[in-house]
Motif scaffolding. Sequence first.
Motif, PDB file in Angstrom:
ATOM      1  N   GLU A 114       1.884 -15.651   5.148  1.00 30.34           N
ATOM      2  CA  GLU A 114       2.248 -15.332   3.893  1.00 30.34           C
ATOM      3  C   GLU A 114       1.569 -13.884   3.626  1.00 30.34           C
ATOM      4  OE1 GLU A 114      -0.078 -17.891   1.098  1.00 30.34           O
ATOM      5  OE2 GLU A 114       1.139 -19.692   1.760  1.00 30.34           O
ATOM      6  N   GLY A 115       1.969 -13.184   2.621  1.00 28.60           N
ATOM      7  CA  GLY A 115       1.644 -11.968   2.376  1.00 28.60           C
ATOM      8  C   GLY A 115       2.331 -10.816   3.009  1.00 28.60           C
ATOM      9  N   GLU A 116       2.126  -9.733   3.066  1.00 24.53           N
ATOM     10  CA  GLU A 116       2.823  -8.383   3.597  1.00 24.53           C
ATOM     11  C   GLU A 116       1.787  -7.709   4.813  1.00 24.53           C
ATOM     12  OE1 GLU A 116       5.914  -7.739   3.172  1.00 24.53           O
ATOM     13  OE2 GLU A 116       6.092  -8.896   1.457  1.00 24.53           O
ATOM     14  N   VAL A 117       2.659  -7.240   5.838  1.00 20.49           N
ATOM     15  CA  VAL A 117       1.707  -6.520   6.814  1.00 20.49           C
ATOM     16  C   VAL A 117       1.016  -5.362   6.153  1.00 20.49           C
ATOM     17  CG1 VAL A 117       1.813  -5.030   9.058  1.00 20.49           C
ATOM     18  CG2 VAL A 117       3.665  -7.042   8.624  1.00 20.49           C
ATOM     19  N   PRO A 118      -0.381  -5.275   6.374  1.00 20.55           N
ATOM     20  CA  PRO A 118      -1.303  -4.477   5.656  1.00 20.55           C
ATOM     21  C   PRO A 118      -0.847  -2.833   6.052  1.00 20.55           C
ATOM     22  CG  PRO A 118      -2.639  -6.209   6.743  1.00 20.55           C
ATOM     23  CD  PRO A 118      -1.334  -6.170   6.973  1.00 20.55           C
ATOM     24  N   SER A 119      -1.072  -1.766   5.255  1.00 17.66           N
ATOM     25  CA  SER A 119      -0.940  -0.596   5.641  1.00 17.66           C
ATOM     26  C   SER A 119      -1.821   0.060   6.802  1.00 17.66           C
ATOM     27  CB  SER A 119      -0.839   0.233   4.517  1.00 17.66           C
ATOM     28  OG  SER A 119      -0.845   1.498   4.811  1.00 17.66           O
ATOM     29  N   PRO A 120      -1.249   0.694   7.753  1.00 22.17           N
ATOM     30  CA  PRO A 120      -1.986   1.334   8.795  1.00 22.17           C
ATOM     31  C   PRO A 120      -2.779   2.373   8.304  1.00 22.17           C
ATOM     32  CG  PRO A 120       0.519   1.830   9.166  1.00 22.17           C
ATOM     33  CD  PRO A 120       0.273   0.819   7.875  1.00 22.17           C
ATOM     34  N   ILE A 121      -2.514   2.800   6.931  1.00 27.08           N
ATOM     35  CA  ILE A 121      -3.248   4.003   6.513  1.00 27.08           C
ATOM     36  C   ILE A 121      -4.718   3.322   5.932  1.00 27.08           C
ATOM     37  CG2 ILE A 121      -3.523   5.611   4.520  1.00 27.08           C
ATOM     38  CD1 ILE A 121      -0.367   5.668   4.628  1.00 27.08           C
ATOM     39  N   ASN A 122      -4.582   2.061   5.606  1.00 20.96           N
ATOM     40  CA  ASN A 122      -5.932   1.510   5.030  1.00 20.96           C
ATOM     41  C   ASN A 122      -5.930   0.110   5.659  1.00 20.96           C
ATOM     42  OD1 ASN A 122      -8.406   0.986   3.694  1.00 20.96           O
ATOM     43  ND2 ASN A 122      -7.176   0.282   2.013  1.00 20.96           N
ATOM     44  N   PRO A 123      -6.327  -0.312   7.082  1.00 23.70           N
ATOM     45  CA  PRO A 123      -6.139  -1.637   7.522  1.00 23.70           C
ATOM     46  C   PRO A 123      -7.257  -2.412   7.176  1.00 23.70           C
ATOM     47  CG  PRO A 123      -6.828  -0.087   9.030  1.00 23.70           C
ATOM     48  CD  PRO A 123      -6.620   0.898   8.012  1.00 23.70           C
TER      49      PRO A 123
END
Length: 334
Positions: free
Chosen positions: A285-294
């Motif tokens: 579930e959910g989306e892969v978090p941003s590598p800018i703000n892991p």
Amino acid sequence: MGRMSTAEPEKLVSVSNLSVHFPIHASGVVKRQIGVVKAVDGVTFDVFKGETLGMVGESGCGKSTTGLATLRLIEATGGSIHFEGRDISKLSRGKLRPIRQRMQMVYQDPYSSLNPRMKVRDIIGEPLTVHHLAGSKAEYRQRTDELLEIVGLHSYMGDRYPHEFSGGQRQRIGIARALAVNPSFIICDEPVSALDVSIQAQIINLMEDLQQEFGLSYLFVAHDLAVVQHISTRVAVMYLGKIVEIASRRDLYRNPSHPYTQALLEAVPVANPALEAERAHRIIEGEVPSPINPPSGCSFHPRCPMARAECKTVTPELKEIDSGHSVACHLFGG
């Protein structure tokens, strides 16, 4: 297919704590840095002589960046890269150049990776010229003819241009170019993802044959788990810039331990419709978090159905849970 012998395998490539961070600058006259993209964040792995290390994960997880940084086609922010026992991470361009003969790359897109204005013979032969490996025109012609034949093309095709070839043939040309300088290590960046399924099998079989014939080692970057299972000796699973699991092909596919690896494998369809209908599926579930703000702690914890309190605050280390099988997960005492 490359297989390690019962003797202690010899390391060809050793990457330790590799990081690649890209700065983000504010728009305007003053280019002030306002953030950083952690494309690769503390990755460690080895590639042994004669083996294929598969590297899998979702798009944007840092697989291709890891490959490019390993060859120093982009510069790492931190960490070390050893090749054939030598630290190449800080070498000057001049000192690195002769080592590049032993490290090559096959690119994802066979259409854009070949110069459309050059004849195929000159595309394949350019590395020979750059590294002074062909002493005469006759030697140059003989070697390019030989390389075309090695990858399953005819020598007379060398006088054609890339647009005259199919996608599979172009990828064969890319492989021939990589072989021109007699490398020991080739990074394959999604080399079959742009090809039809039937052509994919031909290219994979060719790469396995070449590995046997020339003793090659591969880092095989892909998102297709079926392709990776077919060609790899060992498999590393990446998520958001980190390796979360690494094991032999057999162990990883039979006994996936990290929740992310388990979910990836459960998402692969089974050819038998009856079995597929009965099989359990674990949806991430959910989306892969941003590598800018892991996320803090374990980067997978916002999507993990088994996350615990410590997963939110403590980053798990990649630890060995069985011989040759390492996992970065608090469920295994990380």
